[in-house]
Design a protein around this motif. Structure first.
Motif, PDB file in Angstrom:
ATOM      1  N   ASN A  99     -31.870  36.330 -36.231  1.00 38.50           N
ATOM      2  CA  ASN A  99     -31.835  35.121 -36.952  1.00 38.50           C
ATOM      3  C   ASN A  99     -33.484  34.474 -36.808  1.00 38.50           C
ATOM      4  O   ASN A  99     -33.701  33.750 -35.997  1.00 38.50           O
ATOM      5  N   SER A 100     -34.197  34.721 -38.075  1.00 37.33           N
ATOM      6  CA  SER A 100     -35.621  34.221 -37.968  1.00 37.33           C
ATOM      7  C   SER A 100     -35.967  32.997 -38.979  1.00 37.33           C
ATOM      8  O   SER A 100     -36.840  32.433 -39.097  1.00 37.33           O
ATOM      9  N   THR A 101     -35.078  32.955 -39.898  1.00 36.72           N
ATOM     10  CA  THR A 101     -35.208  32.016 -41.021  1.00 36.72           C
ATOM     11  C   THR A 101     -34.933  30.597 -40.708  1.00 36.72           C
ATOM     12  O   THR A 101     -33.839  30.225 -40.390  1.00 36.72           O
ATOM     13  N   PRO A 102     -35.961  29.487 -40.776  1.00 35.78           N
ATOM     14  CA  PRO A 102     -35.566  28.356 -40.367  1.00 35.78           C
ATOM     15  C   PRO A 102     -34.496  27.512 -41.339  1.00 35.78           C
ATOM     16  O   PRO A 102     -34.492  28.019 -42.389  1.00 35.78           O
ATOM     17  N   LEU A 103     -33.402  27.121 -40.883  1.00 34.11           N
ATOM     18  CA  LEU A 103     -32.365  26.871 -41.345  1.00 34.11           C
ATOM     19  C   LEU A 103     -32.177  25.134 -41.451  1.00 34.11           C
ATOM     20  O   LEU A 103     -32.531  24.309 -42.657  1.00 34.11           O
ATOM     21  N   VAL A 104     -31.976  24.409 -40.303  1.00 36.44           N
ATOM     22  CA  VAL A 104     -31.754  22.974 -40.323  1.00 36.44           C
ATOM     23  C   VAL A 104     -31.944  22.452 -38.879  1.00 36.44           C
ATOM     24  O   VAL A 104     -31.492  23.256 -37.967  1.00 36.44           O
ATOM     25  N   ALA A 105     -32.481  21.127 -38.844  1.00 33.87           N
ATOM     26  CA  ALA A 105     -32.747  20.692 -37.542  1.00 33.87           C
ATOM     27  C   ALA A 105     -32.563  19.262 -37.400  1.00 33.87           C
ATOM     28  O   ALA A 105     -32.253  18.585 -38.402  1.00 33.87           O
ATOM     29  N   GLY A 106     -32.141  18.447 -36.265  1.00 27.92           N
ATOM     30  CA  GLY A 106     -31.846  17.257 -36.123  1.00 27.92           C
ATOM     31  C   GLY A 106     -31.838  16.766 -34.558  1.00 27.92           C
ATOM     32  O   GLY A 106     -32.348  17.579 -33.704  1.00 27.92           O
ATOM     33  N   THR A 107     -30.893  15.751 -34.477  1.00 25.18           N
ATOM     34  CA  THR A 107     -30.709  15.284 -32.846  1.00 25.18           C
ATOM     35  C   THR A 107     -29.096  14.782 -33.146  1.00 25.18           C
ATOM     36  O   THR A 107     -28.768  14.096 -34.047  1.00 25.18           O
ATOM     37  N   LEU A 108     -28.714  14.976 -31.919  1.00 25.69           N
ATOM     38  CA  LEU A 108     -27.307  14.384 -31.453  1.00 25.69           C
ATOM     39  C   LEU A 108     -27.493  13.283 -30.400  1.00 25.69           C
ATOM     40  O   LEU A 108     -27.897  13.492 -29.296  1.00 25.69           O
ATOM     41  N   ARG A 109     -26.764  12.365 -30.885  1.00 25.02           N
ATOM     42  CA  ARG A 109     -26.721  11.048 -30.031  1.00 25.02           C
ATOM     43  C   ARG A 109     -25.561  10.537 -29.846  1.00 25.02           C
ATOM     44  O   ARG A 109     -24.707  10.667 -30.466  1.00 25.02           O
ATOM     45  N   ASP A 110     -25.459   9.654 -28.682  1.00 29.98           N
ATOM     46  CA  ASP A 110     -24.064   8.970 -28.518  1.00 29.98           C
ATOM     47  C   ASP A 110     -24.268   7.666 -29.333  1.00 29.98           C
ATOM     48  O   ASP A 110     -25.423   7.158 -29.747  1.00 29.98           O
ATOM     49  N   ILE A 111     -23.146   6.765 -29.119  1.00 30.18           N
ATOM     50  CA  ILE A 111     -23.153   5.302 -29.829  1.00 30.18           C
ATOM     51  C   ILE A 111     -24.188   4.569 -29.264  1.00 30.18           C
ATOM     52  O   ILE A 111     -24.591   3.659 -29.846  1.00 30.18           O
ATOM     53  N   ARG A 112     -24.606   4.751 -27.978  1.00 30.52           N
ATOM     54  CA  ARG A 112     -25.422   3.857 -27.379  1.00 30.52           C
ATOM     55  C   ARG A 112     -27.028   4.337 -27.529  1.00 30.52           C
ATOM     56  O   ARG A 112     -28.064   3.785 -27.234  1.00 30.52           O
ATOM     57  N   GLY A 113     -27.134   5.272 -28.291  1.00 26.24           N
ATOM     58  CA  GLY A 113     -28.528   6.022 -28.504  1.00 26.24           C
ATOM     59  C   GLY A 113     -29.121   6.929 -27.583  1.00 26.24           C
ATOM     60  O   GLY A 113     -30.062   7.563 -27.642  1.00 26.24           O
ATOM     61  N   ASN A 114     -28.300   7.509 -26.410  1.00 27.45           N
ATOM     62  CA  ASN A 114     -28.533   8.211 -25.590  1.00 27.45           C
ATOM     63  C   ASN A 114     -28.378   9.872 -26.151  1.00 27.45           C
ATOM     64  O   ASN A 114     -27.638  10.066 -26.945  1.00 27.45           O
ATOM     65  N   THR A 115     -29.549  10.592 -25.915  1.00 29.05           N
ATOM     66  CA  THR A 115     -29.311  12.098 -26.455  1.00 29.05           C
ATOM     67  C   THR A 115     -28.399  12.975 -25.897  1.00 29.05           C
ATOM     68  O   THR A 115     -28.158  12.567 -24.448  1.00 29.05           O
ATOM     69  N   LEU A 116     -27.789  13.801 -26.334  1.00 29.44           N
ATOM     70  CA  LEU A 116     -26.647  14.616 -25.820  1.00 29.44           C
ATOM     71  C   LEU A 116     -27.130  16.068 -25.480  1.00 29.44           C
ATOM     72  O   LEU A 116     -27.580  16.736 -26.624  1.00 29.44           O
ATOM     73  N   SER A 117     -27.603  16.562 -24.431  1.00 28.67           N
ATOM     74  CA  SER A 117     -27.983  17.810 -24.234  1.00 28.67           C
ATOM     75  C   SER A 117     -26.801  18.770 -23.907  1.00 28.67           C
ATOM     76  O   SER A 117     -25.751  18.360 -23.519  1.00 28.67           O
ATOM     77  N   GLY A 118     -27.091  20.013 -24.193  1.00 27.66           N
ATOM     78  CA  GLY A 118     -26.097  21.147 -23.929  1.00 27.66           C
ATOM     79  C   GLY A 118     -25.012  21.319 -24.721  1.00 27.66           C
ATOM     80  O   GLY A 118     -24.098  21.921 -24.311  1.00 27.66           O
ATOM     81  N   THR A 119     -25.064  20.769 -26.023  1.00 25.48           N
ATOM     82  CA  THR A 119     -23.748  20.877 -26.697  1.00 25.48           C
ATOM     83  C   THR A 119     -23.770  22.063 -27.740  1.00 25.48           C
ATOM     84  O   THR A 119     -25.006  22.123 -28.505  1.00 25.48           O
ATOM     85  N   PRO A 120     -22.858  22.936 -27.588  1.00 21.71           N
ATOM     86  CA  PRO A 120     -23.017  24.136 -28.678  1.00 21.71           C
ATOM     87  C   PRO A 120     -22.761  23.772 -29.857  1.00 21.71           C
ATOM     88  O   PRO A 120     -21.544  22.988 -30.131  1.00 21.71           O
ATOM     89  N   LEU A 121     -23.305  24.304 -30.806  1.00 20.15           N
ATOM     90  CA  LEU A 121     -23.299  24.121 -32.321  1.00 20.15           C
ATOM     91  C   LEU A 121     -22.996  25.453 -33.082  1.00 20.15           C
ATOM     92  O   LEU A 121     -23.669  26.445 -32.640  1.00 20.15           O
ATOM     93  N   ARG A 122     -22.571  25.633 -34.281  1.00 22.01           N
ATOM     94  CA  ARG A 122     -22.525  26.500 -34.951  1.00 22.01           C
ATOM     95  C   ARG A 122     -22.526  26.197 -36.441  1.00 22.01           C
ATOM     96  O   ARG A 122     -22.044  25.047 -36.614  1.00 22.01           O
ATOM     97  N   ILE A 123     -23.008  26.772 -37.524  1.00 20.62           N
ATOM     98  CA  ILE A 123     -22.999  26.345 -38.776  1.00 20.62           C
ATOM     99  C   ILE A 123     -22.700  27.542 -39.859  1.00 20.62           C
ATOM    100  O   ILE A 123     -22.889  28.837 -39.470  1.00 20.62           O
ATOM    101  N   ASP A 124     -21.669  27.230 -40.691  1.00 20.90           N
ATOM    102  CA  ASP A 124     -21.121  28.311 -41.541  1.00 20.90           C
ATOM    103  C   ASP A 124     -21.247  27.735 -42.931  1.00 20.90           C
ATOM    104  O   ASP A 124     -21.159  26.601 -43.085  1.00 20.90           O
ATOM    105  N   LEU A 125     -21.458  28.649 -43.861  1.00 17.57           N
ATOM    106  CA  LEU A 125     -21.515  28.512 -45.389  1.00 17.57           C
ATOM    107  C   LEU A 125     -20.188  28.406 -45.936  1.00 17.57           C
ATOM    108  O   LEU A 125     -19.216  28.969 -45.555  1.00 17.57           O
ATOM    109  N   GLU A 126     -20.032  27.502 -46.778  1.00 18.67           N
ATOM    110  CA  GLU A 126     -18.839  26.939 -47.395  1.00 18.67           C
ATOM    111  C   GLU A 126     -18.545  27.731 -48.740  1.00 18.67           C
ATOM    112  O   GLU A 126     -19.951  27.561 -49.500  1.00 18.67           O
ATOM    113  N   PRO A 127     -17.809  28.207 -49.329  1.00 11.88           N
ATOM    114  CA  PRO A 127     -17.372  28.828 -50.575  1.00 11.88           C
ATOM    115  C   PRO A 127     -17.886  27.591 -51.520  1.00 11.88           C
ATOM    116  O   PRO A 127     -17.657  26.494 -51.319  1.00 11.88           O
TER     117      PRO A 127
END
Length: 426
Positions: free
Chosen positions: A50-78
């Motif tokens: 998996n070498s093609t850049p896809l999408v990036a961003g940041t995950l935060r909580d309601i107070r603006g604190n960053t959230l580390s170590g959260t696993p994510l996946r992305i799936d194509l939708e029909p």
């Protein structure tokens, strides 16, 4: 504590799908729009190709604190057309193209395999819909995004979201005593290169209500599972959706012609909030049924043109890639389904008066705002969730301003031909 990906707000669900949705046999006739693509992606991910850049961003909580170590996946939708053609209870395969985990600063970056044939998962404009979810951990993540498929020398995916409104909004001097709340977004908008995304902490509902037997919101389909959505027979809800707004004065009338060709979008709502409550999870298309409306208004009319849509639930199913064992995840989405034919013209306000440099005279019927996107914020109430709606105008959507005598019209963010909202200046 509620964790938020920037465009989602967790609220309590008051509507649940039918218990009959729990029968695995519903997936007996599952649709695989592109089995070769699914197998190619699966093999490439196993080999870590998996070498093609896809999408990036940041995950935060309601107070603006960053959230580390959260696993994510992305799936194509029909594509919308494939989803529209499916029957109740028939699963449609989603294709996993990437996995990642948030870094110490909450940032994340997806990369995908090099994928050639995207048939069934990319529309005629080269745009694919993708769903970002958690694959386990302490936080529930669920967000739909739209992506331009890789092109050019770099071959990178890019976000395909509508651009932010042009320029600042001036103060509102319009004197009509009507609600104008839908013109103000509840949260800041994202740019075209980075997501400021969704998440919700697992736990009891904020209001103390019972969870209704919904599984841990942080656990959907795991790393070794593919997933499907299948539309449920019941429940069904109908809601009016604001398509466009306009304001006439003493010297103009107006007509808005609208047809159902897949350019009307409403946010979906999934039971991924704390305790299984509903939360908004990104825009999805309303299905096309080859119908339309011609709205007409007279002088001195602050109007919102609205169409009635049916909303239905889609259940999320998981299937083990080795054993092929299927299970219902307990997760579901409310999605806009189709236009019912119902419509209304509501007396409702518009944005602030236009600027002088966006004003132009007219003496003949003038078509305006054909190539713009118009968003109405929080206008669709579903349970305790308020959903945004968005209309992208084009050759099948036409706002005509008809002068009774020489008049002036203006756009809130540009000249009338390019503005997201047009009104008579008086």
């Amino acid at each position: 504590m509620t964790i938020i990906l920037s465009l989602a707000t967790a609220l309590m669900a008051v509507i649940t799908p039918s218990s009959s949705a729990a029968e695995p046999k519903r997936l007996a006739n599952a649709i695989r729009p592109n089995a070769a693509l699914a197998e190619t992606a699966q093999a490439a991910l196993r080999a870590e190709q998996n070498s093609t850049p896809l999408v990036a961003g940041t995950l935060r909580d309601i107070r603006g604190n960053t959230l580390s170590g959260t696993p994510l996946r992305i799936d194509l939708e029909p594509t919308r057309s494939i989803i529209a053609a499916s029957s109740s209870g028939v699963g449609i395969e989603y294709i996993k193209i990437g996995e990642t985990r948030t870094a110490d600063d909450g940032s994340f970056s997806f990369k995908s395999p090099e994928l050639k044939d995207l048939a069934g998962y990319v529309d005629q404009e080269g745009v694919a819909s993708a769903l970002i979810t958690s694959s386990g951990g302490s936080y529930s993540v669920w967000r739909r995004v739209y992506l331009h498929t890789p092109t050019g020398a770099k071959g990178e995916w890019t976000l395909a979201q509508p651009p932010a409104p042009k320029g600042p909004r001036p103060a509102d001097p319009v004197s009509y005593n009507v609600d104008r709340s839908g013109f103000k977004p509840g949260v800041s908008r994202e740019d075209e290169s980075s997501l400021s995304l969704v998440g919700h902490a697992n736990g009891a509902p904020a209001n103390g209500s019972r969870q209704q037997g919904i599984p841990d919101p942080g656990q959907y389909c795991g790393t070794g599972e593919i997933y499907y959505f299948a539309m449920a027979e019941i429940p069904v809800q109908v809601r009016m959706v604001t398509l466009r707004g306009h304001l006439t004065g003493p010297d103009t009338t107006a007509k808005y012609e609208w047809t159902t060709t897949g350019k009307t979008e409403v946010e979906a709502a999934a039971n991924v909030g704390a305790g299984g409550n509903l939360a908004t999870v990104g825009f999805t298309n309303v299905q096309s049924v080859s119908a339309g409306i011609t709205f007409e208004i007279g002088n001195f009319r602050p109007a919102h043109f609205r169409a009635q849509f049916q909303f239905r639930t889609w259940d999320l199913w998981c299937e083990d890639v080795i054993t092929l064992k299927k299970r219902i995840s307990g997760k579901y989405e409310w999605r806009p389904y189709k236009f019912t034919g119902g419509n209304e013209i509501a007396t409702a306000g518009g944005p602030p008066n236009c600027r002088e440099d966006h004003t132009t005279p007219i003496v003949s019927t003038t078509w305006v705002s054909r190539d713009t996107s118009w968003t109405y914020y929080g206008g669709v109430q579903l349970g305790d969730v308020k959903l945004d709606s968005r209309q992208t105008n084009g050759e099948y959507w036409k706002l005509s301003v008809i002068p009774d005598e020489p008049a002036e019209i203006c756009g809130i963010d540009d000249y009338p031909v390019d503005a997201s909202y047009v009104m008579e200046k008086f």
